[in-house]
Motif scaffolding. Structure first.
Motif, PDB file in Angstrom:
ATOM      1  N   TYR A   1      28.982  39.407  37.509  1.00  0.00           N
ATOM      2  CA  TYR A   1      27.562  39.318  37.175  1.00  0.00           C
ATOM      3  C   TYR A   1      27.065  37.893  37.417  1.00  0.00           C
ATOM      4  N   LEU A   2      26.001  37.780  38.223  1.00  0.00           N
ATOM      5  CA  LEU A   2      25.448  36.469  38.575  1.00  0.00           C
ATOM      6  C   LEU A   2      24.145  36.219  37.829  1.00  0.00           C
TER       7      LEU A   2
ATOM      8  N   LEU B   1      28.919  42.591  43.275  1.00  0.00           N
ATOM      9  CA  LEU B   1      28.147  41.448  42.804  1.00  0.00           C
ATOM     10  C   LEU B   1      26.849  41.990  42.214  1.00  0.00           C
ATOM     11  N   ALA B   2      26.614  41.720  40.939  1.00  0.00           N
ATOM     12  CA  ALA B   2      25.447  42.258  40.245  1.00  0.00           C
ATOM     13  C   ALA B   2      24.549  41.130  39.764  1.00  0.00           C
ATOM     14  N   GLY B   3      23.250  41.433  39.672  1.00  0.00           N
ATOM     15  CA  GLY B   3      22.282  40.459  39.201  1.00  0.00           C
ATOM     16  C   GLY B   3      22.175  40.419  37.689  1.00  0.00           C
TER      17      GLY B   3
ATOM     18  N   ASP C   1      19.810  46.433  40.160  1.00  0.00           N
ATOM     19  CA  ASP C   1      20.020  45.009  40.429  1.00  0.00           C
ATOM     20  C   ASP C   1      21.467  44.740  40.867  1.00  0.00           C
ATOM     21  N   ILE C   2      21.816  45.268  42.042  1.00  0.00           N
ATOM     22  CA  ILE C   2      23.147  45.089  42.631  1.00  0.00           C
ATOM     23  C   ILE C   2      22.996  44.342  43.955  1.00  0.00           C
ATOM     24  N   ILE C   3      23.632  43.197  44.067  1.00  0.00           N
ATOM     25  CA  ILE C   3      23.532  42.384  45.279  1.00  0.00           C
ATOM     26  C   ILE C   3      24.441  42.922  46.367  1.00  0.00           C
ATOM     27  N   ARG C   4      25.681  43.220  46.054  1.00  0.00           N
ATOM     28  CA  ARG C   4      26.621  43.810  47.000  1.00  0.00           C
ATOM     29  C   ARG C   4      27.515  44.802  46.253  1.00  0.00           C
ATOM     30  N   ASP C   5      27.701  45.972  46.842  1.00  0.00           N
ATOM     31  CA  ASP C   5      28.575  46.992  46.265  1.00  0.00           C
ATOM     32  C   ASP C   5      29.681  47.284  47.273  1.00  0.00           C
ATOM     33  N   GLY C   6      30.927  47.015  46.894  1.00  0.00           N
ATOM     34  CA  GLY C   6      32.046  47.254  47.791  1.00  0.00           C
ATOM     35  C   GLY C   6      32.425  46.063  48.638  1.00  0.00           C
TER      36      GLY C   6
END
Length: 397
Positions: A294-295, A331-333, A340-345
């Protein structure tokens, strides 16, 4: 001791660089943080001028409506593409002359037209009959560019989907304008965003040449200006052609065009590579056998360009982490929204809380789209490498 960072989703050759002052800036300002490099904007502007010396760039303010960006480009001699009353107010506050600006929104409220005219801007764009009727009330004050549609399914954003008349509609619209006493003094087009094939411009220029010559033969308008729009490509996760090579065919096409004043509307090309985002891993969880990181920055903030601009930003992590095995991760926001997901996988090594994540190419259509959802403030912008002191935070449009 400095921490080195390495891109994990960018092909070799990507030109985005990480500022040497990263650790100092993070220590001073915290995260999330945007670093805006004034030198890069100057370099990009110079490169575009050299690649298209006969074309006057009008910076598309919507790409990054950040006062220091406009000040820097104004200092370099740029003109401006504005499309709203808010952008007019911003340019006016910065002392930019209305004579350096064109109003490029093809569909405007009457109040927008009147504000632009009161400021001193006279050059507008239209693409339909209804807009002509509206503008007829100002026929003694306005000059008009007719926007032509050139649909491009290969563009990142097809900017002929919402605006632009068809080629067949061009002459009838110019006839209507003449009947209403309006001055159509040029043509404009935009072949789309992040274009990788210059032939799209060449084809549009050739078509505009035919319309131009037909209009002059029919004495429909005293044509003077050809606006070739924007869309010039920049590096994200894969390298693109250098701007000089990319523009070679465009230069050749313009050389065969009738005598005219050539202008363009670059946005992304001038500012995208000038800004980096720095965020921090603030939490870690295991969900369905995958690590989630989580970012403190996400899709409602500067990563909004992934939604609205279809962008994929090059991401860098501490290089020492890359010595470890990778696994599919998320990577989640920072917001409470599951979108709010920046990258999944994304394949990542094990990260730790406090690690910094750097995203390159964040200057265009990122901060401009950002919201304050969950009452999380918009990300602070710090300006580096500028000649004179400028505001360090981007809080005004």
């Amino acid at each position: 001791m400095s921490v080195h960072y390495q891109y994990i989703n960018a092909e070799q050759g990507t030109k985005t660089t990480i500022p040497d002052s990263l650790e100092r800036l993070v220590k001073r300002h915290g995260t999330p943080l945007l670093i805006f490099d004034a030198d890069v904007v100057r370099q990009q502007y110079c490169a575009l001028i050299n690649a298209l010396p006969e074309v006057t760039p009008h910076y598309a303010v919507k790409a990054l409506p950040f006062s220091p960006a406009l000040k820097i480009l104004h200092g370099e001699g740029a003109s401006f593409d504005i499309a709203s009353s808010g952008e007019i107010s911003m340019a006016e506050r910065l002392g930019i002359s209305a004579k350096q600006c064109i109003h490029t929104h093809p569909v405007k409220k009457t109040e927008e037209v009147e504000k632009a005219l009161a400021w001193g801007c006279r050059q507008f764009v239209f693409d339909n009959s209804h807009e002509l009727t509206k503008l007829a009330h100002y026929k003694n004050s306005v000059k008009l560019l007719l926007r032509i549609s050139f649909p491009n399914p290969y563009a990142r954003v097809n900017l002929s989907y919402k605006f632009g008349c068809t080629v067949e509609e061009a002459l009838p619209l110019m006839e209507q304008a003449k009947a209403l006493g309006l001055n159509v003094n040029g043509l404009s087009f935009h072949v789309g965003s992040q274009i990788t094939d210059p032939e799209r411009y060449v084809s549009a220029i050739k078509t505009c040449k035919k319309i131009w010559e037909q209009a002059k033969t029919l004495k429909l308008a005293p044509l003077e200006i050809l606006d070739i729009g924007g869309g010039f490509p920049v590096d994200y996760t894969a390298p693109v052609a250098g701007i000089n090579d990319f523009c070679a065919q465009i230069r050749a096409a313009l050389h065969s065009f009738p005598q005219a004043q050539f202008i363009s509307e670059p946005g992304r090309f001038l500012v995208a590579s000038a800004m980096h985002s720095i965020s921090t891993v603030v939490g870690i969880a295991q969900r369905e056998g995958r690590p989630w990181y989580y970012l403190d920055e996400g899709l409602y903030g500067c990563f909004s360009g992934q939604l609205f601009d279809k962008a994929e930003y090059p991401l860098a992590i501490p290089a020492k982490r890359l010595l470890q095995p990778k696994e599919p991760s998320v990577l989640a926001g920072p917001t409470c929204d599951s979108i709010d997901i920046i990258r999944d996988g994304i394949e990542l090594p094990q990260l730790r809380e406090g690690d910094l994540i750097i995203a390159g190419g964040m200057g265009a259509y990122s901060w401009a789209h950002a919201t304050e959802f969950n009452h999380i403030p918009r990300t602070q912008i710090v300006v580096i490498n500028d000649i004179e002191p400028l505001p360090s935070t981007g809080t005004e449009y």
